[in-house]
Design a protein around this motif. Sequence first.
Motif, PDB file in Angstrom:
ATOM      1  N   ALA A   1       5.912  -4.509  -1.223  1.00  0.00           N
ATOM      2  CA  ALA A   1       6.017  -3.953  -0.216  1.00  0.00           C
ATOM      3  C   ALA A   1       4.220  -4.024  -0.055  1.00  0.00           C
ATOM      4  O   ALA A   1       3.812  -3.935  -1.936  1.00  0.00           O
ATOM      5  CB  ALA A   1       5.681  -2.233   0.183  1.00  0.00           C
ATOM      6  N   ILE A   2       4.100  -4.828   0.528  1.00  0.00           N
ATOM      7  CA  ILE A   2       2.217  -4.128   0.804  1.00  0.00           C
ATOM      8  C   ILE A   2       1.940  -3.493   1.495  1.00  0.00           C
ATOM      9  O   ILE A   2       2.335  -2.781   2.586  1.00  0.00           O
ATOM     10  CB  ILE A   2       1.684  -5.407   1.856  1.00  0.00           C
ATOM     11  CG1 ILE A   2       2.623  -6.587   0.833  1.00  0.00           C
ATOM     12  CG2 ILE A   2       0.789  -5.612   1.953  1.00  0.00           C
ATOM     13  CD1 ILE A   2       2.134  -8.377   2.060  1.00  0.00           C
ATOM     14  N   LEU A   3       0.755  -2.455   0.862  1.00  0.00           N
ATOM     15  CA  LEU A   3       0.605  -1.178   0.808  1.00  0.00           C
ATOM     16  C   LEU A   3      -1.078  -1.029   1.789  1.00  0.00           C
ATOM     17  O   LEU A   3      -1.602  -1.737   1.131  1.00  0.00           O
ATOM     18  CB  LEU A   3       0.474  -0.359  -0.096  1.00  0.00           C
ATOM     19  CG  LEU A   3       2.508   0.078  -0.658  1.00  0.00           C
ATOM     20  CD1 LEU A   3       2.302   1.012  -1.946  1.00  0.00           C
ATOM     21  CD2 LEU A   3       3.171   0.527   0.350  1.00  0.00           C
ATOM     22  N   PRO A   4      -1.396  -0.165   1.844  1.00  0.00           N
ATOM     23  CA  PRO A   4      -2.608   0.140   2.784  1.00  0.00           C
ATOM     24  C   PRO A   4      -3.475   0.182   1.470  1.00  0.00           C
ATOM     25  O   PRO A   4      -2.356   1.309   1.097  1.00  0.00           O
ATOM     26  CB  PRO A   4      -2.448   0.835   4.221  1.00  0.00           C
ATOM     27  CG  PRO A   4      -1.687   1.223   4.507  1.00  0.00           C
ATOM     28  CD  PRO A   4      -0.664   0.823   3.640  1.00  0.00           C
ATOM     29  N   GLY A   5      -4.513   0.255   1.083  1.00  0.00           N
ATOM     30  CA  GLY A   5      -5.846   1.372   0.087  1.00  0.00           C
ATOM     31  C   GLY A   5      -5.117   2.969   0.583  1.00  0.00           C
ATOM     32  O   GLY A   5      -5.426   3.718  -0.467  1.00  0.00           O
ATOM     33  N   TRP A   6      -5.460   2.803   1.886  1.00  0.00           N
ATOM     34  CA  TRP A   6      -5.263   4.471   2.325  1.00  0.00           C
ATOM     35  C   TRP A   6      -4.352   5.591   0.789  1.00  0.00           C
ATOM     36  O   TRP A   6      -3.897   6.724   1.531  1.00  0.00           O
ATOM     37  CB  TRP A   6      -5.677   4.942   3.810  1.00  0.00           C
ATOM     38  CG  TRP A   6      -4.463   3.618   4.693  1.00  0.00           C
ATOM     39  CD1 TRP A   6      -4.873   3.568   4.857  1.00  0.00           C
ATOM     40  CD2 TRP A   6      -2.935   5.499   4.783  1.00  0.00           C
ATOM     41  NE1 TRP A   6      -3.797   3.605   5.396  1.00  0.00           N
ATOM     42  CE2 TRP A   6      -2.633   4.319   5.163  1.00  0.00           C
ATOM     43  CE3 TRP A   6      -2.398   6.176   4.388  1.00  0.00           C
ATOM     44  CZ2 TRP A   6      -1.320   4.334   5.970  1.00  0.00           C
ATOM     45  CZ3 TRP A   6      -1.609   6.281   4.664  1.00  0.00           C
ATOM     46  CH2 TRP A   6      -0.322   6.150   5.873  1.00  0.00           C
ATOM     47  N   ALA A   7      -2.767   4.355   1.519  1.00  0.00           N
ATOM     48  CA  ALA A   7      -1.818   5.395   0.978  1.00  0.00           C
ATOM     49  C   ALA A   7      -2.234   6.159  -0.190  1.00  0.00           C
ATOM     50  O   ALA A   7      -1.679   6.630  -0.811  1.00  0.00           O
ATOM     51  CB  ALA A   7      -0.523   4.254   0.778  1.00  0.00           C
ATOM     52  N   TYR A   8      -3.066   5.081  -1.574  1.00  0.00           N
ATOM     53  CA  TYR A   8      -3.646   5.872  -2.875  1.00  0.00           C
ATOM     54  C   TYR A   8      -4.628   6.385  -2.557  1.00  0.00           C
ATOM     55  O   TYR A   8      -4.107   7.727  -3.312  1.00  0.00           O
ATOM     56  CB  TYR A   8      -3.504   4.018  -3.548  1.00  0.00           C
ATOM     57  CG  TYR A   8      -2.180   3.670  -4.003  1.00  0.00           C
ATOM     58  CD1 TYR A   8      -0.936   4.113  -4.905  1.00  0.00           C
ATOM     59  CD2 TYR A   8      -2.210   2.217  -3.445  1.00  0.00           C
ATOM     60  CE1 TYR A   8       0.139   3.018  -5.297  1.00  0.00           C
ATOM     61  CE2 TYR A   8      -0.976   1.319  -3.820  1.00  0.00           C
ATOM     62  CZ  TYR A   8      -0.438   2.033  -4.638  1.00  0.00           C
ATOM     63  OH  TYR A   8       0.528   0.634  -5.370  1.00  0.00           O
ATOM     64  N   MET A   9      -4.986   6.310  -1.693  1.00  0.00           N
ATOM     65  CA  MET A   9      -6.592   7.532  -1.449  1.00  0.00           C
ATOM     66  C   MET A   9      -5.025   8.729  -1.461  1.00  0.00           C
ATOM     67  O   MET A   9      -6.099  10.099  -1.589  1.00  0.00           O
ATOM     68  CB  MET A   9      -7.054   6.931  -0.535  1.00  0.00           C
ATOM     69  CG  MET A   9      -7.602   5.498  -1.477  1.00  0.00           C
ATOM     70  SD  MET A   9      -9.044   5.156   0.146  1.00  0.00           S
ATOM     71  CE  MET A   9      -9.706   5.616   0.513  1.00  0.00           C
ATOM     72  N   LEU A  10      -4.158   8.933  -0.061  1.00  0.00           N
ATOM     73  CA  LEU A  10      -4.098  10.075  -0.024  1.00  0.00           C
ATOM     74  C   LEU A  10      -3.017  10.174  -0.979  1.00  0.00           C
ATOM     75  O   LEU A  10      -3.603  11.576  -1.148  1.00  0.00           O
ATOM     76  CB  LEU A  10      -3.314   9.715   0.796  1.00  0.00           C
ATOM     77  CG  LEU A  10      -2.320  11.326   2.652  1.00  0.00           C
ATOM     78  CD1 LEU A  10      -3.254  11.908   2.582  1.00  0.00           C
ATOM     79  CD2 LEU A  10      -1.601  10.372   3.648  1.00  0.00           C
TER      80      LEU A  10
END
Length: 171
Positions: A73-82
């Motif tokens: 999956a291509i994930l937005p950077g904010w997902a890991y930040m959250l």
Amino acid sequence: MEGEIVNKVANSALVVFDLEDMYPDNPRMEIDIAQWLYEGFVLREKDFRAALKEVDWSQYQDAYVGLFCSTDAILPGWAYMLLTSYLQPVAKRVFLGDKHHLEQSIYQELLFAIDYSQYQDLPIIIKGCSKKEIPEEAYVLVTQLMMNTARSVMFGEACSAVPVYKRLAKK
């Protein structure tokens, strides 16, 4: 006394540097973000946020936590930040990557924090055998860092060390 056994290693300036001595006992844990993806590939922000609110974050107390995704999956950077924002109050430290990358990052952090001036002009043996899993990258990094101050760097045990580096004498 004739025939007395002399421990030349104990009487030498040789310093043994054991990466295992700095191994933190904190638990290592991983979080695979794929568990919250729709059909394993789509991150739906609203669902993701709701799911994170339901997690018992106390299970990560004082742990080193690696965040990764086991799918393509291509994930937005904010997902890991959250995820990090939930973990930061309880975890010892949060890293991006699987367990191997987690160990690499822990050692990188620990090794960069050392004041290597204490090893100035000393012969160093980086101990090779350990009971704990030390990533190969830690040996590479400590060699680089020791070369800036140590007179020589060896690998192994005092009785059978492999020479790795020796500073050339100044002319």
